[in-house]
Scaffold this motif. Structure first.
Motif, PDB file in Angstrom:
ATOM      1  N   LEU A  30       0.853  -1.191   0.000  1.00  0.00           N
ATOM      2  CA  LEU A  30       0.000   0.000   0.000  1.00  0.00           C
ATOM      3  C   LEU A  30       0.883   1.233   0.000  1.00  0.00           C
ATOM      4  O   LEU A  30       1.817   1.328   0.800  1.00  0.00           O
ATOM      5  N   SER A  31       0.598   2.169  -0.897  1.00  0.00           N
ATOM      6  CA  SER A  31       1.336   3.428  -0.951  1.00  0.00           C
ATOM      7  C   SER A  31       0.409   4.581  -0.591  1.00  0.00           C
ATOM      8  O   SER A  31      -0.644   4.763  -1.206  1.00  0.00           O
ATOM      9  N   ALA A  32       0.837   5.379   0.409  1.00  0.00           N
ATOM     10  CA  ALA A  32       0.020   6.490   0.908  1.00  0.00           C
ATOM     11  C   ALA A  32       0.371   7.823   0.247  1.00  0.00           C
ATOM     12  O   ALA A  32       0.033   8.868   0.784  1.00  0.00           O
ATOM     13  N   GLY A  33       1.049   7.789  -0.880  1.00  0.00           N
ATOM     14  CA  GLY A  33       1.208   9.001  -1.669  1.00  0.00           C
ATOM     15  C   GLY A  33       2.550   9.683  -1.588  1.00  0.00           C
ATOM     16  O   GLY A  33       3.434   9.323  -0.807  1.00  0.00           O
ATOM     17  N   ASP A  34       2.703  10.692  -2.469  1.00  0.00           N
ATOM     18  CA  ASP A  34       3.917  11.505  -2.599  1.00  0.00           C
ATOM     19  C   ASP A  34       5.130  10.679  -3.016  1.00  0.00           C
ATOM     20  O   ASP A  34       6.265  10.992  -2.634  1.00  0.00           O
ATOM     21  N   LEU A  35       4.885   9.653  -3.820  1.00  0.00           N
ATOM     22  CA  LEU A  35       5.965   8.853  -4.368  1.00  0.00           C
ATOM     23  C   LEU A  35       5.848   8.822  -5.886  1.00  0.00           C
ATOM     24  O   LEU A  35       4.742   8.742  -6.423  1.00  0.00           O
ATOM     25  N   PRO A  36       6.975   8.869  -6.602  1.00  0.00           N
ATOM     26  CA  PRO A  36       6.916   8.805  -8.068  1.00  0.00           C
ATOM     27  C   PRO A  36       6.411   7.446  -8.532  1.00  0.00           C
ATOM     28  O   PRO A  36       6.681   6.412  -7.909  1.00  0.00           O
ATOM     29  N   MET A  37       5.684   7.443  -9.649  1.00  0.00           N
ATOM     30  CA  MET A  37       5.130   6.203 -10.157  1.00  0.00           C
ATOM     31  C   MET A  37       6.215   5.208 -10.559  1.00  0.00           C
ATOM     32  O   MET A  37       6.018   3.995 -10.458  1.00  0.00           O
ATOM     33  N   ASP A  38       7.358   5.700 -10.988  1.00  0.00           N
ATOM     34  CA  ASP A  38       8.453   4.786 -11.328  1.00  0.00           C
ATOM     35  C   ASP A  38       8.882   3.973 -10.107  1.00  0.00           C
ATOM     36  O   ASP A  38       9.274   2.811 -10.234  1.00  0.00           O
ATOM     37  N   TYR A  39       8.831   4.583  -8.953  1.00  0.00           N
ATOM     38  CA  TYR A  39       9.179   3.887  -7.713  1.00  0.00           C
ATOM     39  C   TYR A  39       8.162   2.791  -7.412  1.00  0.00           C
ATOM     40  O   TYR A  39       8.526   1.662  -7.054  1.00  0.00           O
ATOM     41  N   LEU A  40       6.872   3.114  -7.578  1.00  0.00           N
ATOM     42  CA  LEU A  40       5.851   2.099  -7.371  1.00  0.00           C
ATOM     43  C   LEU A  40       6.025   0.956  -8.365  1.00  0.00           C
ATOM     44  O   LEU A  40       5.835  -0.222  -8.025  1.00  0.00           O
ATOM     45  N   GLY A  41       6.389   1.303  -9.603  1.00  0.00           N
ATOM     46  CA  GLY A  41       6.639   0.275 -10.600  1.00  0.00           C
ATOM     47  C   GLY A  41       7.790  -0.627 -10.215  1.00  0.00           C
ATOM     48  O   GLY A  41       7.739  -1.848 -10.416  1.00  0.00           O
ATOM     49  N   PHE A  42       8.843  -0.027  -9.666  1.00  0.00           N
ATOM     50  CA  PHE A  42       9.978  -0.824  -9.199  1.00  0.00           C
ATOM     51  C   PHE A  42       9.549  -1.785  -8.098  1.00  0.00           C
ATOM     52  O   PHE A  42       9.906  -2.967  -8.109  1.00  0.00           O
ATOM     53  N   VAL A  43       8.774  -1.285  -7.138  1.00  0.00           N
ATOM     54  CA  VAL A  43       8.322  -2.118  -6.027  1.00  0.00           C
ATOM     55  C   VAL A  43       7.459  -3.266  -6.544  1.00  0.00           C
ATOM     56  O   VAL A  43       7.626  -4.430  -6.142  1.00  0.00           O
ATOM     57  N   ALA A  44       6.530  -2.958  -7.453  1.00  0.00           N
ATOM     58  CA  ALA A  44       5.631  -3.988  -7.977  1.00  0.00           C
ATOM     59  C   ALA A  44       6.399  -5.073  -8.723  1.00  0.00           C
ATOM     60  O   ALA A  44       6.135  -6.274  -8.551  1.00  0.00           O
ATOM     61  N   SER A  45       7.359  -4.664  -9.550  1.00  0.00           N
ATOM     62  CA  SER A  45       8.091  -5.649 -10.347  1.00  0.00           C
ATOM     63  C   SER A  45       9.109  -6.417  -9.522  1.00  0.00           C
ATOM     64  O   SER A  45       9.322  -7.618  -9.737  1.00  0.00           O
ATOM     65  N   THR A  46       9.751  -5.749  -8.563  1.00  0.00           N
ATOM     66  CA  THR A  46      10.767  -6.416  -7.751  1.00  0.00           C
ATOM     67  C   THR A  46      10.143  -7.423  -6.798  1.00  0.00           C
ATOM     68  O   THR A  46      10.622  -8.556  -6.663  1.00  0.00           O
ATOM     69  N   LEU A  47       9.064  -7.033  -6.128  1.00  0.00           N
ATOM     70  CA  LEU A  47       8.432  -7.929  -5.156  1.00  0.00           C
ATOM     71  C   LEU A  47       7.434  -8.875  -5.811  1.00  0.00           C
ATOM     72  O   LEU A  47       7.045  -9.874  -5.206  1.00  0.00           O
ATOM     73  N   ASN A  48       7.009  -8.527  -7.034  1.00  0.00           N
ATOM     74  CA  ASN A  48       5.977  -9.297  -7.732  1.00  0.00           C
ATOM     75  C   ASN A  48       4.715  -9.410  -6.879  1.00  0.00           C
ATOM     76  O   ASN A  48       4.127 -10.483  -6.738  1.00  0.00           O
ATOM     77  N   LYS A  49       4.336  -8.274  -6.304  1.00  0.00           N
ATOM     78  CA  LYS A  49       3.149  -8.180  -5.464  1.00  0.00           C
ATOM     79  C   LYS A  49       2.241  -7.069  -5.976  1.00  0.00           C
ATOM     80  O   LYS A  49       2.695  -6.129  -6.634  1.00  0.00           O
ATOM     81  N   SER A  50       0.971  -7.162  -5.657  1.00  0.00           N
ATOM     82  CA  SER A  50       0.029  -6.098  -6.006  1.00  0.00           C
ATOM     83  C   SER A  50       0.357  -4.837  -5.222  1.00  0.00           C
ATOM     84  O   SER A  50       0.679  -4.907  -4.027  1.00  0.00           O
TER      85      SER A  50
END
Length: 224
Positions: A30-50
């Motif tokens: 869960l992301s509560a904001g103020d983060l770049p979308m590229d960072y969220l993409g990194f987290v999603a692909s690295t952890l392979n989690k929703s």
């Protein structure tokens, strides 16, 4: 169940080649904001989690892309390609979802209006946004026996984990009545940066545990 929560700051412990091992036992993010979308993409692909997220009041480059997708979704159009799988993340601002694990999560982004910037709202505007969630919350109560498990926000509630004397970091007053009425188990927020171990991270209001997830925080929910 374990949930990796992130907000406001690119944490080197998360933005790391070792993140997959470090957070291998989390179920989703869960992301509560103020983060770049590229960072969220990194987290999603690295952890392979929703990854489910709301926008804050910074890093809003892609906010209209997701808002357009949400508007199309509410109009009954097939907007999955806009609201999902962009940066591997799903926008839940103004929405209530049920995860595969059965958790009921509602999202509400933005901050208090302090300079008329993008994604800033008055208390009255935020109250209206919360009212629009009520039909879905009532259905949750009817079908699942509870309104909500997690309320994911960017800003804290007024007077709890916020900085009420700072016009930029004052929380929302409507979040207080929302918690009283719908009793989420958790309210997870960011916006207020934590710089030392004495800063308040976890508070409680009635039946809700309120957690500032600045940087990163692993939430463990027993019995799920």
């Amino acid at each position: 169940m374990k949930i990796l929560c992130i907000a406001d700051h690119i944490d080197p412990l998360v933005h790391s080649v070792n993140a997959k091992d470090r957070f291998k036992d989390v179920d989703f993010v869960l992301s509560a904001g103020d983060l770049p979308m590229d960072y969220l993409g990194f987290v999603a692909s690295t952890l392979n989690k929703s990854v489910f997220f709301v926008f804050g009041n910074h890093n809003l480059k892609h906010v209209e892309l997701f808002r357009r997708g949400f508007s199309a979704l509410r109009s009954g159009m097939d907007a999955a390609h806009l609201t999902r799988n962009r940066f591997g993340s799903t926008y839940i601002g103004g929405r209530c979802i049920k995860t595969r694990s059965g958790l009921l999560i509602a999202g509400m982004g933005g901050s208090i209006n302090y300079n008329n910037g993008e994604n800033q709202f008055s208390d009255a505007q935020m109250a209206w946004k919360l009212l629009r969630l009520i039909p879905r919350l009532l259905l949750n109560k009817l079908f699942y026996g509870r309104f909500l498990d997690i309320f994911l926000t960017h800003s804290p509630p007024y007077g709890i984990n916020d900085l009420p004397e700072d016009p930029c970091h004052r929380g929302f007053k409507p979040f207080l009545w929302f918690m009283r009425l719908f009793s989420p188990r958790y309210l997870l927020h960011g916006h207020v940066h934590l710089y030392n171990s004495n800063d308040t991270r976890v508070s409680r209001y009635e039946h809700t545990q309120i957690v500032n997830v600045y940087d990163h925080y692993v939430l463990t929910i027993e019995g799920v």
